[in-house]
Design an enzyme around this catalytic site. Structure first.
Site, PDB file in Angstrom:
ATOM      1  N   LYS A  15     -12.618  -2.103 -12.837  1.00  0.00           N
ATOM      2  CA  LYS A  15     -12.526  -0.656 -13.719  1.00  0.00           C
ATOM      3  C   LYS A  15     -13.778   0.258 -13.334  1.00  0.00           C
ATOM      4  O   LYS A  15     -13.653   1.253 -12.879  1.00  0.00           O
ATOM      5  CB  LYS A  15     -12.490  -0.957 -15.315  1.00  0.00           C
ATOM      6  CG  LYS A  15     -12.091   0.266 -15.837  1.00  0.00           C
ATOM      7  CD  LYS A  15     -11.702  -0.133 -17.568  1.00  0.00           C
ATOM      8  CE  LYS A  15     -12.946  -0.767 -18.187  1.00  0.00           C
ATOM      9  NZ  LYS A  15     -12.715  -2.236 -18.064  1.00  0.00           N
ATOM     10  N   LYS A  37     -20.286   5.690 -20.284  1.00  0.00           N
ATOM     11  CA  LYS A  37     -19.743   4.456 -20.713  1.00  0.00           C
ATOM     12  C   LYS A  37     -19.789   4.259 -22.324  1.00  0.00           C
ATOM     13  O   LYS A  37     -20.954   4.554 -22.745  1.00  0.00           O
ATOM     14  CB  LYS A  37     -20.600   2.950 -19.987  1.00  0.00           C
ATOM     15  CG  LYS A  37     -20.370   1.719 -20.509  1.00  0.00           C
ATOM     16  CD  LYS A  37     -19.062   1.359 -20.112  1.00  0.00           C
ATOM     17  CE  LYS A  37     -18.636  -0.214 -20.112  1.00  0.00           C
ATOM     18  NZ  LYS A  37     -17.347  -0.773 -19.779  1.00  0.00           N
ATOM     19  N   THR A  41     -21.372  -4.509 -23.136  1.00  0.00           N
ATOM     20  CA  THR A  41     -21.692  -5.698 -23.710  1.00  0.00           C
ATOM     21  C   THR A  41     -22.029  -6.769 -22.997  1.00  0.00           C
ATOM     22  O   THR A  41     -21.771  -6.814 -21.662  1.00  0.00           O
ATOM     23  CB  THR A  41     -20.513  -6.303 -24.753  1.00  0.00           C
ATOM     24  OG1 THR A  41     -19.329  -6.724 -23.820  1.00  0.00           O
ATOM     25  CG2 THR A  41     -20.124  -5.082 -25.651  1.00  0.00           C
ATOM     26  N   GLY A 110     -13.001  -3.013 -21.438  1.00  0.00           N
ATOM     27  CA  GLY A 110     -11.785  -3.869 -21.455  1.00  0.00           C
ATOM     28  C   GLY A 110     -10.627  -3.066 -21.349  1.00  0.00           C
ATOM     29  O   GLY A 110     -10.478  -2.074 -20.625  1.00  0.00           O
TER      30      GLY A 110
END
Length: 224
Positions: A15, A37, A41, A110
């Site tokens: 990604k 962004k 994490t 994610g």
């Protein structure tokens, strides 16, 4: 102020590199582009996706929040004992970059339905901003199902998916990967933009040979 959201079928599908390619492509078309962004994490200070995008494109970006543990953002905040991200805060922050001539390219964390806060997802943020999506997928065995599920989830929420992009394809793809490349567009119902070669270390040069017609819908900046 147009937004473009980049989500993945999961973690580790390419990604960030895909986001860098899209950022560089839009910049090369003459747009003022700001990569963003939302949540990072599991990375040390000064490291992470937004810094990788800057390294790959030469374009600095912004990051809303980060947490120490490599977990879904809501779980990482909970484990760290800090206040979870609030929906209104993140929307207000994004709208703070208001500029009608700028394109904000937002990389998620994610997949599309990962919880950014306790009660909202990337899909909710994209919906609130009326932003189109690009879905980045893996290319190997199992990827067709993941890509189709992601596009279906977006469609059910009224989101526009401009295309599906393969985040990484090995130099010598196996049979499943080669067949998947032919099937992505059929099973998802949206354009398949091809797949990025595995191991690319820079986007310049590569981007010059690419064409993403759906991105041409973004209003061209006035000539200066």
């Amino acid at each position: 102020m147009p937004f473009l959201f980049v989500s993945g079928t999961g973690t580790g599908v390419g990604k960030t590199f895909s986001t860098a390619v899209l950022v560089r492509y839009l910049a090369d078309q003459g747009h003022d582009v700001l990569p963003v962004k939302l949540v990072q994490t599991g990375e040390l200070p000064g490291e992470g996706d937004i810094f990788n995008i800057e390294r790959l494109t030469g374009i600095a970006g912004e990051e809303f929040a980060r947490f120490k543990d490599p977990l879904a953002p809501n779980l990482a905040a909970r484990r760290e004992g800090v206040e979870p991200i609030q929906f209104d805060q993140i929307i207000s922050w994004l709208r703070g970059f208001d500029d009608p001539d700028r394109i904000i390219v937002v990389e998620g964390a994610g997949g599309l339905l990962v919880r950014l806060g306790e009660d909202f997802t990337l899909a909710d943020v994209a919906s609130a901003l009326n932003a189109p999506l690009v879905i980045v997928t893996s290319t190997g065995l199992g990827s067709l199902n993941a890509a189709e599920l992601s596009v279906e989830a977006a469609n059910r929420r009224g989101l526009t998916v401009l295309g599906v992009l393969g985040g990484s394809i090995p130099q010598n793809p196996d049979l499943a990967t080669m067949l998947n490349l032919e099937e992505f567009e059929r099973v998802t119902g949206v354009p398949f933009w091809g797949a990025l070669p595995e191991g690319l270390s820079r986007v310049e040069g590569f981007v010059e040979k690419q064409s993403f017609p759906a991105l041409d819908a973004f209003k061209k900046p006035p000539a200066r």
